[in-house]
Motif scaffolding. Structure first.
Motif, PDB file in Angstrom:
ATOM      1  N   ALA A 152      -5.287   3.762 -10.679  1.00  0.00           N
ATOM      2  CA  ALA A 152      -5.090   2.468 -10.021  1.00  0.00           C
ATOM      3  C   ALA A 152      -3.851   2.416  -9.144  1.00  0.00           C
ATOM      4  O   ALA A 152      -3.813   1.681  -8.164  1.00  0.00           O
ATOM      5  N   LYS A 166      -3.383  12.136  -7.700  1.00  0.00           N
ATOM      6  CA  LYS A 166      -3.343  12.248  -6.235  1.00  0.00           C
ATOM      7  C   LYS A 166      -2.415  11.218  -5.613  1.00  0.00           C
ATOM      8  O   LYS A 166      -2.815  10.400  -4.786  1.00  0.00           O
ATOM      9  N   ASP A 168       1.643  10.723  -3.972  1.00  0.00           N
ATOM     10  CA  ASP A 168       2.928  11.319  -3.608  1.00  0.00           C
ATOM     11  C   ASP A 168       4.038  10.595  -4.353  1.00  0.00           C
ATOM     12  O   ASP A 168       3.858   9.477  -4.819  1.00  0.00           O
ATOM     13  N   PRO A 170       7.223   8.285  -4.692  1.00  0.00           N
ATOM     14  CA  PRO A 170       7.525   7.098  -3.886  1.00  0.00           C
ATOM     15  C   PRO A 170       8.532   7.403  -2.778  1.00  0.00           C
ATOM     16  O   PRO A 170       9.426   8.235  -2.937  1.00  0.00           O
TER      17      PRO A 170
ATOM     18  N   PRO C  97      -4.086   1.532  -2.710  1.00  0.00           N
ATOM     19  CA  PRO C  97      -4.385   1.940  -4.087  1.00  0.00           C
ATOM     20  C   PRO C  97      -5.753   1.453  -4.555  1.00  0.00           C
ATOM     21  O   PRO C  97      -6.365   0.590  -3.954  1.00  0.00           O
ATOM     22  N   GLY C 127      -6.531  14.203   0.733  1.00  0.00           N
ATOM     23  CA  GLY C 127      -5.092  14.246   0.462  1.00  0.00           C
ATOM     24  C   GLY C 127      -4.650  13.207  -0.539  1.00  0.00           C
ATOM     25  O   GLY C 127      -5.449  12.427  -1.052  1.00  0.00           O
ATOM     26  N   SER C 128      -3.355  13.185  -0.816  1.00  0.00           N
ATOM     27  CA  SER C 128      -2.837  12.237  -1.790  1.00  0.00           C
ATOM     28  C   SER C 128      -2.317  10.989  -1.084  1.00  0.00           C
ATOM     29  O   SER C 128      -2.163  10.960   0.127  1.00  0.00           O
ATOM     30  N   LYS C 129      -1.989   9.985  -1.892  1.00  0.00           N
ATOM     31  CA  LYS C 129      -1.603   8.692  -1.342  1.00  0.00           C
ATOM     32  C   LYS C 129      -0.096   8.552  -1.300  1.00  0.00           C
ATOM     33  O   LYS C 129       0.603   8.954  -2.227  1.00  0.00           O
ATOM     34  N   ARG C 130       0.378   7.905  -0.223  1.00  0.00           N
ATOM     35  CA  ARG C 130       1.799   7.564  -0.121  1.00  0.00           C
ATOM     36  C   ARG C 130       2.082   6.397  -1.075  1.00  0.00           C
ATOM     37  O   ARG C 130       1.267   5.490  -1.198  1.00  0.00           O
ATOM     38  N   THR C 131       3.189   6.447  -1.793  1.00  0.00           N
ATOM     39  CA  THR C 131       3.500   5.325  -2.690  1.00  0.00           C
ATOM     40  C   THR C 131       4.884   4.750  -2.377  1.00  0.00           C
ATOM     41  O   THR C 131       5.708   5.393  -1.727  1.00  0.00           O
ATOM     42  N   HIS C 132       5.081   3.534  -2.844  1.00  0.00           N
ATOM     43  CA  HIS C 132       6.356   2.845  -2.688  1.00  0.00           C
ATOM     44  C   HIS C 132       6.730   2.224  -4.019  1.00  0.00           C
ATOM     45  O   HIS C 132       5.859   1.884  -4.814  1.00  0.00           O
ATOM     46  N   HIS C 133       8.035   2.028  -4.213  1.00  0.00           N
ATOM     47  CA  HIS C 133       8.465   1.212  -5.345  1.00  0.00           C
ATOM     48  C   HIS C 133       8.395  -0.248  -4.937  1.00  0.00           C
ATOM     49  O   HIS C 133       8.570  -0.578  -3.763  1.00  0.00           O
ATOM     50  N   MET C 145       3.973  -3.053  -3.023  1.00  0.00           N
ATOM     51  CA  MET C 145       4.068  -2.510  -1.671  1.00  0.00           C
ATOM     52  C   MET C 145       3.002  -1.463  -1.362  1.00  0.00           C
ATOM     53  O   MET C 145       2.660  -1.252  -0.204  1.00  0.00           O
ATOM     54  N   ASN C 146       2.446  -0.832  -2.393  1.00  0.00           N
ATOM     55  CA  ASN C 146       1.431   0.196  -2.134  1.00  0.00           C
ATOM     56  C   ASN C 146       0.241  -0.346  -1.354  1.00  0.00           C
ATOM     57  O   ASN C 146      -0.454   0.391  -0.668  1.00  0.00           O
ATOM     58  N   GLN C 175       5.627   5.508   6.506  1.00  0.00           N
ATOM     59  CA  GLN C 175       6.466   5.086   5.390  1.00  0.00           C
ATOM     60  C   GLN C 175       7.022   3.685   5.582  1.00  0.00           C
ATOM     61  O   GLN C 175       7.950   3.281   4.878  1.00  0.00           O
ATOM     62  N   TYR C 177       8.084   0.058   5.281  1.00  0.00           N
ATOM     63  CA  TYR C 177       8.290  -0.692   4.041  1.00  0.00           C
ATOM     64  C   TYR C 177       8.710  -2.109   4.370  1.00  0.00           C
ATOM     65  O   TYR C 177       9.594  -2.322   5.206  1.00  0.00           O
TER      66      TYR C 177
END
Lengths: 178, 326, 828
Positions: A152, A166, A168, A170, C97, C127-133, C145-146, C175, C177
């Motif tokens: 999720a 999958k 990255d 943060p 997400p 590919g993989s996902k960009r994440t944020h706090h 933020m995701n 990126q 934000y």
């Protein structure tokens, strides 16, 4: 005249067929003495399953209650301290349920599942109203691997941001690096 | 003294016949459900008692204990009366059916029939026509559109088939030279009329099934169109009376077929009453077999069959019989 | 006027209309994420692509970036455009997400709708996902933020539209934000709108977090009654509980947005301690019995002591029906006329403001956005009527100029000129402004009373701010559409009249000036018209103390929180023979009343409301009465028993209870007729046509209040009072959060309420030998207050501002204090 002969022939065939049936073994299965083993996917009593790690799967997203054609599912979602969303209460009115299986189809976390167990008649209709405690089982049901919170992307006890499948790490928004 | 004895014998006969009739009606239901089940590769009721033999009892208890409701808008008196009309007329018809030769008891000849009237056949027709009132009035008094449609259908259907029914028996009367059912049976002591009058037999059988409102002629109560038709609004034992009426009717028609075409109580080895019983049950089984095989007719087909096929065929049959007899 | 064809349908639009808006007018909704009618176009999301077939542009273009021009032929369903949009959605979903089931936006998420509509359902990207706090943004909004799709709506709204700086964009490319520099409470009192405008779930409503899905909510249009502006909201309710409020578009009032006080100020409806049963002497009883008994007691009192022995106290923010019922009953029975205001001055101000607001002066809140010069007198928009600040900001953004004359140094989210003028000096300052306005005017050409007024103003002494006032006067004279905004919270009645005089003078000089008053609360307008200024709570209490009033009917008025002298109140109430209270909240009065009758709120039964402009709006019932299931079930499974009734559904509309209390038929029609009479608008309420969606102005000006009539002697005396006697003026001021009593019941807003302090300019503090952080004792009635000192740069000299927040919400507006009544507390 040929049509009359045809008609008589047809009648005769009909009578012959039913007559032959007299001597066939009835296909009836005498139910309480003989219980036919039901296919795994046959649709009867609804349960709420758990993650492989034993946590409640249901995130109380309301999709099952929205899709239910007879509106027999109701719930209230709340948040646990660790960020998990779950059902504070979850109620299925089996007196109203038509066992169509749409809830199972709508469930994004594989939590709600229909089981082959259909023997749950009651004389008191209120006993047909099942609460969360009655519905929760301690296994994964048909899907033994899926854990919604691993995919999720929200922070829970299963993992923080960037630790799920999958994902990255943060982004550090205060860095100047590209 | 003789009169008193006569009454005693009459009451005994009445009690026996009524008992046997009602018992048979109840078990005919069981037979029908079991037999129909087998025709459809099912088992039929097998839960109450051995082979489900107590099922009629369970049904009776259920019907008696159910609430007897009368719709608010119904014509109460006629609504309550109608089921009784159906049941009573069906039972009364048996009064003229002979179930054996006279027996001699203490020097008195006792006829094995409740009442051997010389116009027995006409009596049967009269009662059969009266039975329609039960259906038509029940349907009308319910004040429900389904019931009314059922009642009207019933009335129309029974008037139509009454005609063919009556005409088909004219050759029998011509052969037996009597309206008395006892005489008709006696006339068949050697060969049953089915051999002499096969056409009459077929016409009578079809009309009789239509008279008793059975599949494929059950238009007055067509479940899927009218939701039980004339007895939609009936519940409990009043519905039960309609039900009993129907099954008694079935027996009466079985008995009449036996009397008119199958030689009545005549038969080798077994006692006469038993022969009659066997013949009645055989006819009933055939009717059930028909029910298990054929679908319901459409209303226009029903009317066409009655007026365009059966009535002309019966008339021609009378003509031919007359010519041959002369 | 450009003529163009969209999807084979011709349409003519005004020049400057974007293609996306032109299509919308045809009923063709082109997908959009970044475009918003209030925020304009940036072309960031690329999802509004359409195919231009003919005309000045060709090929696939962004419909939000291109003005509709003559001869354009556009297809929104062209395969190329559809394919383009499908790909854009797929790109936007690359980093989104997989959390729709646990996201509160699910069900009303624009991104979700567009993804489904665009047909994207299988993730092809390996590919993989960009994440944020995420960040903590305070008690009102949840950050995730995701989910962001970089439409920039939030930063455009937050910094551009609303004018606050603590939330914005960081980083670049994939990126990007949106957030604050660090975790913290958002400073913007309009931040709740982020939840409305975010096309996906980056900002979601925190108080209603996980309370349910949009499709399960009963959504009803309603009106905010947390200030006098009457902004429009949509109420979402579920399980007999109001769960969420959102902004509802009203072209004349709030536009697309509302403030956080209005959005989150609804918690009082669901309060567990709301009285839901009628009571006799504090004990629950059947409402019909209570009504009957109270009615006979009331009749007995009237028979014994005469009708004048009964007084009624009514609500400011009650519905017009309730106010009309009070007025009508008082009149019919011969009671004292109903008291709506606690403070006599406040009543006088409201009466003045509503009487002087002529039709030609009126401007809607939305109309202010079109002003080129705004002069605000004695007004602190963000704290008194928050949405006014946003409207003024829009005017400034469009090149308008704003000047504020006030004592409090209001924090406003736009560039403005500020003159720190003490409350008692406001009149003279405005008088000087009139002087400069008429510098070049020949008074002979003005009507006689105006000329006399100008002459008097010319005689006023010079002041400190003359240079600035002269500049403001020049701007006003050059303005196309100037607006004078006047607050009613801290000013004197004379100031309110003066503002109307200035606007009238502008009209005499051929300038179409507009006047915008803010009032004390929702429906204060109605209260001013239906009650008389002479009747106020203070005078009623005096009558009670004198023994002339024996019975008091209190309707939806929280005397304890509005009347600060609790000891006096208690003694006065104890003197009464009969106290009947009708209210919807648990107030200490309820248990003390002889008879208590539970009333409903606007959410349960709706009603008619007048905003400060005299604009009539109607609110339907939004939620069936009764205790929320959350409470009856104790938060767990709802109870399993079957009942015909709803627990706690006894409350009725206050006007219905009032009418029954006086033995009349509880019919609404006569009240509407009464309102039509009051506002001289026959047929407006009882006629066939309903109140239009944007409301209609019914509060026309009243004749009989003479313009240009001013007592300059008194004004000058007030002016000198401060400087001559060396006294300090303590002014109680409103706060966005914490002052308005209904929104105070919201636990989320409690967290935003500033602590109780006393504020003053540095110069004042020096005079009083105080420094920031010092504890000071203010010797005021009813009891002295001990508060920390806060230095507020820019405040007027000799003025102390006391925010009306818990624990003391003063009803009195001004206190004149000699210096010895302000004492510093020495640190222990």
């Amino acid at each position: 005249m040929p049509s009359a002969i045809e008609a008589i022939e047809a009648l005769a065939t009909g009578f012959a067929t039913t007559f032959k049936h007299l001597f066939r073994r009835p296909i009836t299965e005498p139910y309480p003495e003989y219980k036919r083993p039901l296919p795994e996917r046959s649709r009867a009593r609804i349960v709420l399953t758990r993650d492989p790690d034993g946590q409640e799967r249901c995130v109380a997203c309301y999709l099952c209650s929205a899709v239910c054609p007879v509106s027999c599912i109701s719930m209230q979602s709340v948040e646990r301290e660790d960020g998990r969303r779950y059902a504070a209460w979850f109620r299925i009115n089996f007196a109203r349920c038509i066992y169509c299986g749409l809830c199972e189809e709508a469930c994004p976390t594989a939590a709600i599942q229909l089981t082959p167990d259909f023997e749950h008649c009651e004389r008191d209709i209120l006993k047909m109203v099942a609460e969360k405690d009655d519905l929760l089982v301690d296994h994964c049901g048909k899907d033994t691997a899926y854990n919604f919170y691993k995919y999720a992307g929200v922070s829970t006890d299963v993992g923080d941001k960037g630790t799920h499948v999958k994902e990255d790490k943060p982004v550090n928004v205060k860095s100047n690096m590209p | 003294m003789t009169v008193l004895l006569g009454f005693l014998v009459l009451f005994a006969k009445l009690a026996v016949v009524l008992g046997v009739l009602l018992f048979l009606a109840a078990y005919l239901v069981w037979v029908e459900r079991r037999f129909l089940g087998r025709l459809q590769v099912r088992l039929g009721p097998n839960r109450v008692g051995l082979f489900g033999l107590l099922q009629p009892l369970a049904d009776a208890i259920k019907l008696i204990t159910k609430e007897d409701t009368v719709p608010a808008e119904a014509d109460r008196f006629i609504f309550l009366l109608a089921p009784a009309v159906v049941a009573v007329t069906a039972l009364l018809m048996f009064a003229v059916v002979p179930f054996g030769p006279d027996i001699t008891l203490g020097g008195h000849a006792i006829p094995m029939v409740i009442s051997d009237i010389n116009i027995g056949l006409l009596f049967v027709f009269a009662l059969s026509s009266l039975g329609i009132y039960g259906v038509a009035l029940g349907g009308w008094a319910s004040n429900s559109k389904f019931s009314l449609l059922g009642g009207i259908r019933g009335a129309a259907q029974m008037i139509s088939y009454e005609l063919a029914l009556g005409l088909s028996l004219v050759p029998i009367v011509m052969l037996a030279r009597s309206f008395s059912l006892v005489d008709i049976v006696n006339a068949q002591s050697r060969i049953p009329f089915i051999v002499a009058q096969p056409v009459s037999f077929v016409i009578f059988l079809l009309s009789a099934m239509a008279e008793s409102k059975r599949i494929p002629f059950d238009l007055p109560e067509a479940e899927n169109e009218l939701g039980a038709g004339f007895h939609t609004e009936y519940s409990g034992m009043r519905f039960g009376l309609f039900f009993i009426g129907e099954y008694v009717h079935m027996q009466v028609l079985g008995a009449l077929i036996a009397v008119f075409f199958l030689g009545g109580w005549h038969g080798p080895f077994l006692p006469p009453a038993v022969w009659l019983l066997i013949k009645i049950i055989l006819v009933a089984l055939v009717m059930i077999w028909v029910r298990g095989t054929l679908p319901r007719l459409r209303y226009d087909q029903l009317m066409a069959l009655g007026w365009k096929v059966l009535v002309p065929a019966a008339l021609v049959n009378i003509l031919v019989t007359g010519v041959l007899l002369v | 006027m450009p003529n163009l064809i969209i999807d084979d349908l011709p349409i003519e639009v005004e020049p400057g209309t974007k293609v996306i808006e032109a299509a919308e007018r045809l009923g063709i909704i082109i997908p959009r994420f970044c475009f918003h009618p209030a925020l304009g176009s940036v072309g960031a999301c690329r999802v509004c692509a359409v195919k231009f077939l003919q005309g000045p542009f060709e090929g696939v273009q962004m419909s939000c970036m291109i003005d509709a021009l003559d001869g354009m032929v556009i297809s929104t369903t062209d395969a190329q455009a559809v394919d383009f949009r499908r790909h854009v959605i797929e790109w936007l979903m690359l980093n989104h997400p997989h959390d729709c089931p646990v996201c509160d936006e699910g069900g009303h998420c624009l991104l979700q709708d567009m993804t489904v509509a665009g047909g994207h359902c299988i993730r092809r990207y390996k590919g993989s996902k960009r994440t944020h706090h995420d960040q903590y943004l305070g008690p009102l909004l949840q950050h995730e933020m995701n989910r962001c799709i970089q439409c920039y709506r939030c930063s455009r709204y937050y910094q551009g539209f609303a004018g606050y700086k603590d939330l914005g964009v960081m980083r670049s490319a994939a990126q990007v934000y949106f957030g604050r520099q660090d975790d913290g409470v958002l400073q913007n009192p309009f931040s709740g709108n982020l939840a409305d405008i975010c096309p996906t779930g980056v900002y979601t409503d925190k108080p209603s977090r996980f309370k349910g899905r949009r499709w399960d909510f009963e959504r009803t249009p309603s009106i905010c009654i947390n200030c006098s502006l009457g902004c429009n909201v949509t109420v979402s309710a579920r399980h007999r509980e109001v769960v969420r409020q959102e902004a509802r578009f009203n072209d004349k009032i709030n536009g697309h947005f509302i403030c956080d006080r209005g959005r989150y100020g609804f918690a009082y409806v669901n309060a567990a301690d709301r009285p839901r049963r009628a009571m006799v002497g504090g004990r629950p009883a059947d409402i019909d019995d209570v009504l009957l008994e109270a009615r006979s007691r009331l009749a007995r009192t009237m028979a014994e002591f005469g009708p004048q022995s009964v007084a009624a106290v009514g609500p400011l923010r009650g519905s017009l029906e309730t106010q009309a019922a009070l007025a009508q009953l008082s009149e019919a029975a011969g009671w004292h006329s109903p008291a709506f205001y606690v403070d006599p001055k406040a009543a006088e101000i409201a009466a003045m403001a509503t009487a002087r607001l002529e039709d030609k002066f009126t401007v809607s809140l939305r109309g202010i956005e079109g002003a080129d010069v705004i002069l605000a007198v004695g007004s602190d928009p963000v704290n008194e009527a928050p949405m006014l600040a946003l409207a003024m900001r829009q005017a400034v953004r469009r090149g308008g100029h704003a000047a504020v004359i006030d004592s409090r140094s209001p924090t406003l989210p736009f560039e403005h000129e500020y003159l720190p003028v003490a409350v008692f000096e406001l009149d003279v300052a405005v008088g000087r402004l009139v002087n400069f306005l008429c510098e070049d005017v020949d008074t002979q050409q003005l009507p006689a009373h105006a000329a006399a007024f100008v002459d008097e103003c010319r005689k006023l002494p010079d002041g400190r701010f003359d240079v600035y006032l002269q500049a403001i006067a020049r701007r006003l004279l050059a303005a196309r559409q100037p607006v004078v905004v006047c607050g009613s919270d801290i000013v004197e009645p004379a100031t309110v009249a003066l503002c109307a005089d200035v606007v009238l003078l502008l009209h005499h000089m051929g300038i179409d000036g507009k006047l915008f008053y803010t009032l004390k609360s929702a429906n204060a307008f109605g209260a001013a018209r239906l009650g008389s200024p002479a009747a106020n709570v203070a005078s009623v209490l005096r009558s009670v103390e004198r023994g002339t009033v024996k019975a008091l009917v209190v309707v939806e008025k929280d005397l304890h929180s509005e009347f600060p002298d609790h000891e006096r109140l208690k003694q006065a109430l104890a003197q009464l023979d009969l106290l009947v209270v009708i209210h919807y909240l648990d107030i200490s009065l309820a248990s003390r009343a002889d008879y208590f009758l539970p009333a409903t709120t606007i959410y349960e039964t709706g009603g008619l409301y007048l905003n400060q402009e005299g604009r009539l709006q109607t609110a339907p019932a939004a939620v069936a009465g009764g205790r929320p299931i959350q409470q009856t079930g104790g938060g767990a499974h709802p109870p399993r028993q079957y009942n015909r009734g709803i627990p706690g559904d006894t409350p009725q509309e206050a006007w219905r209870l009032l009418l029954q209390l006086c033995g009349e038929q509880p019919a609404r029609e006569p009240l509407l007729h009464r309102l039509e009479d009051t506002f001289a608008t026959p047929g407006a309420l009882t006629g066939a046509s309903p109140v239009p969606p944007e409301g209609m102005r019914v509060g026309h000006a009243v004749n009989g209040v003479a313009p240009f009539h001013h007592d300059w002697q008194a004004a000058l005396a007030r002016h000198e009072q401060l400087s001559r006697d060396g006294q300090m003026l303590l002014v109680t001021v409103a706060q966005t959060f914490g002052t308005e009593p209904l929104s105070c019941r919201s636990p989320w807003l409690e967290a935003l309420t500033p602590p109780a302090t006393v504020r003053m300019a540095l110069e004042t503090a020096t005079q009083l030998q105080l420094a920031a952080g010092d504890q000071v004792v203010l010797d005021i009635k009813p009891q002295p207050l001990t508060l920390p000192v806060v230095i507020e740069i820019g405040m007027a000299a000799n003025v102390l501002a006391l925010p009306r927040v818990a624990p003391h919400r003063m009803a009195r507006r001004h206190f004149l204090l000699t210096r010895n009544r302000i004492k510093k507390v020495d640190a222990p």
